[in-house]
Design a protein around this motif. Sequence first.
Motif, PDB file in Angstrom:
ATOM      1  N   ASN A   1       7.709   3.695  -0.815  1.00 40.72           N
ATOM      2  CA  ASN A   1       7.013   2.534  -0.231  1.00 40.72           C
ATOM      3  C   ASN A   1       6.850   2.627   1.277  1.00 40.72           C
ATOM      4  OD1 ASN A   1       6.864   0.498  -2.629  1.00 40.72           O
ATOM      5  ND2 ASN A   1       8.904   1.424  -2.723  1.00 40.72           N
ATOM      6  N   LYS A   2       6.813   3.814   1.847  1.00 37.19           N
ATOM      7  CA  LYS A   2       6.754   3.929   3.318  1.00 37.19           C
ATOM      8  C   LYS A   2       5.310   4.030   3.819  1.00 37.19           C
ATOM      9  CE  LYS A   2      11.346   6.025   3.653  1.00 37.19           C
ATOM     10  NZ  LYS A   2      11.544   6.397   2.217  1.00 37.19           N
ATOM     11  N   GLY A   3       4.359   3.783   2.951  1.00 33.68           N
ATOM     12  CA  GLY A   3       2.962   3.827   3.394  1.00 33.68           C
ATOM     13  C   GLY A   3       2.637   2.767   4.433  1.00 33.68           C
ATOM     14  N   VAL A   4       1.681   3.082   5.297  1.00 40.39           N
ATOM     15  CA  VAL A   4       1.135   2.066   6.225  1.00 40.39           C
ATOM     16  C   VAL A   4       0.069   1.251   5.487  1.00 40.39           C
ATOM     17  CG1 VAL A   4      -0.260   1.831   8.341  1.00 40.39           C
ATOM     18  CG2 VAL A   4       1.683   3.398   8.286  1.00 40.39           C
ATOM     19  N   VAL A   5      -0.460   1.876   4.415  1.00 39.85           N
ATOM     20  CA  VAL A   5      -1.280   1.131   3.438  1.00 39.85           C
ATOM     21  C   VAL A   5      -0.589   1.286   2.081  1.00 39.85           C
ATOM     22  CG1 VAL A   5      -3.436   1.460   4.712  1.00 39.85           C
ATOM     23  CG2 VAL A   5      -2.799   3.097   2.929  1.00 39.85           C
ATOM     24  N   ASP A   6      -0.866   0.349   1.165  1.00 46.47           N
ATOM     25  CA  ASP A   6      -0.210   0.466  -0.136  1.00 46.47           C
ATOM     26  C   ASP A   6      -0.953   1.484  -0.995  1.00 46.47           C
ATOM     27  OD1 ASP A   6      -1.546  -2.609  -1.656  1.00 46.47           O
ATOM     28  OD2 ASP A   6      -2.447  -0.639  -1.337  1.00 46.47           O
ATOM     29  N   GLN A   7      -0.607   1.549  -2.266  1.00 44.48           N
ATOM     30  CA  GLN A   7      -1.170   2.609  -3.109  1.00 44.48           C
ATOM     31  C   GLN A   7      -2.674   2.451  -3.302  1.00 44.48           C
ATOM     32  OE1 GLN A   7       0.810   0.193  -3.926  1.00 44.48           O
ATOM     33  NE2 GLN A   7       0.519  -0.549  -6.033  1.00 44.48           N
ATOM     34  N   TYR A   8      -3.177   1.212  -3.145  1.00 41.80           N
ATOM     35  CA  TYR A   8      -4.637   0.980  -3.262  1.00 41.80           C
ATOM     36  C   TYR A   8      -5.290   1.000  -1.881  1.00 41.80           C
ATOM     37  CZ  TYR A   8      -4.082  -0.132  -8.183  1.00 41.80           C
ATOM     38  OH  TYR A   8      -3.817  -0.037  -9.532  1.00 41.80           O
ATOM     39  N   ARG A   9      -4.552   1.476  -0.886  1.00 37.10           N
ATOM     40  CA  ARG A   9      -5.056   1.598   0.494  1.00 37.10           C
ATOM     41  C   ARG A   9      -5.286   0.212   1.129  1.00 37.10           C
ATOM     42  NH1 ARG A   9      -4.097   5.957  -2.621  1.00 37.10           N
ATOM     43  NH2 ARG A   9      -4.842   7.932  -1.726  1.00 37.10           N
ATOM     44  N   ARG A  10      -4.547  -0.808   0.667  1.00 39.35           N
ATOM     45  CA  ARG A  10      -4.615  -2.128   1.316  1.00 39.35           C
ATOM     46  C   ARG A  10      -3.642  -2.123   2.476  1.00 39.35           C
ATOM     47  NH1 ARG A  10      -4.168  -4.910  -4.553  1.00 39.35           N
ATOM     48  NH2 ARG A  10      -2.206  -3.715  -4.386  1.00 39.35           N
TER      49      ARG A  10
END
Length: 555
Positions: A531-540
């Motif tokens: 979960n370390k994305g700056v966007v979530d899995q759908y690029r939100r």
Amino acid sequence: MLRTFQSHTVRDVQSLDGKWDFVVSDARRPPGRFDRKAPVPGCWETSVPGLVRFRGVAWYRRTFTLKKAANVLLRFGGVSHTADVFVDGKRVAHHYDAFTPWSAPIQKLSKGKHTLAVRVDNTFGDHSALHIENDYYTYGGITRPVELHLVPDVSIDRIHTTTERVGRGKWKLAVKVHLLRSSRDRGKRTVRVEIAGRAVDVATSRDTAALMLEGLAVRPWEIGKPKLYDLHVTLLDGEQPADDLVERIGFRTVQVDGRRLLVNGKPVKLVGFNRHEDHPDFGCAIPLAQMKRDLDIMQDLGANFVRTCHYPNDQRFLDLCDERGIAVWEESHARTVDLDHPKFEAQIAASTDEMLRSHVNHPSILIWGCLNECHAVKRSWVAKHARVLRQMKRFDPSRPVTYASNDWERDRGFRHADIVSWNRYDNWYGGRHSEGNVERELKRMLKWLHTTNSGGADKPVIMSEFGAGAIPGWSSAIGERWSEEYQSVALEECLRIYLNHRDVVGAAIWQFCDVRVTEAWWPHRPRCMNNKGVVDQYRRPKPSYAVVRKLMRGC
Ligand code: ADA
């Protein structure tokens, strides 16, 4: 198709993408009955109902027709993760590793209809040293495009280009053409190289032809200011064009100069993201439109750099980076694998070799990486790091090589790398990493690196990973770990320090988007995701998006 541009005008090439027959079966030979259809390219987890968590073996099948007998080359952009290829019931190829392109050659295939069947295995076990339970998902399927090539008895296998600046606005281009002789035909052929209005011919009866074009008045490829040139190589049999290959190249150099990294002789600062090939609707079979969207987002954030963690990427993504002037650190496939695994040496050598051979002409690739967090600590593992780094350097002396380490002062491998790269999670993981000591830790590590017998003194440093987890949508008044607020604070502190330190030539946030992880990692990963994305899995975008954008665009 395998590229974003047409790579042949003489050779007969057709796409085999589309809906193939599909069946779940661990049979060793093509099954007689197929009960479903599946898209190619595609992952069965996202494109075949009921297989979202299937780890096993399945078969794909389709037919193709030849108007006349021919030498055939089946080219696979990537099959995840092990493929056995059968044509008309006869096995013609076996390949391990999902992330590199490869070919299945078949000589003198007869005119008429033929059946192509591919056995695909994404299981873990003693057969697999690189695809293991990991903090990213190993999908199953024919995950990248497939092409059918018809080739003459002597054909072009690949091209290796190197560019060198020889004066103001003047460049030299070295081209090595590797031929494939599918028979004992040692006949002479003419290799013609055309670029930027120039043409050079060389005759050869060997398997390679080396050509040099001097004094080319061309514009350089720069980060943020790309310029690409079509390199057209034609193989002539007498006066008759028998085969060809188009590559797109850029005129640029990349060098290490003390603690600096130079592109075309000028110091650069690489700022961007680690990006896995992952999406909930496509798995790792990312369509071109989504690749473009991902780069649009990264460039909106102000990034000029992407690390293809932890494996070679789909070549269309690299084509887009070439076109956009985005710097790439591409690495062969390994994330914290067991270097003592009996299959490790052969599998990492093959994966690295296929990456180098197929991707060497991309101007966007500035750095070759390998062996992410594979612990160059004990002597035997330091030697294994040295072997892969040497393999990359020998194949391509024109680029610096590195590996991302999290062993700090215990790491004994830096003497074998051109660039020192650290994965640091100050203000996220436990132990010495606690809020507020990012700067102190960086100072301590740089002092150790440059003033002791670290093997990395006066080498450039890249902060190859740093970040924090944030569960999308979880906002907390006290901003504790896993909250969106925590991630914003953590990234702000890291970026403010890394973007402004003169001895840090690159900084890559871990990571661009949230990604799926394999079963054994689920207990450590909320939502069964990293979960370390700056966007979530759908690029939100998460709230940290605005923080990152302000700092990256401001640097
Ligand atoms: C390591 C590893 C990454 C990812 C990261 C994390 O640095 O290289 O693949 O697992 O940790 O999220 O903890």
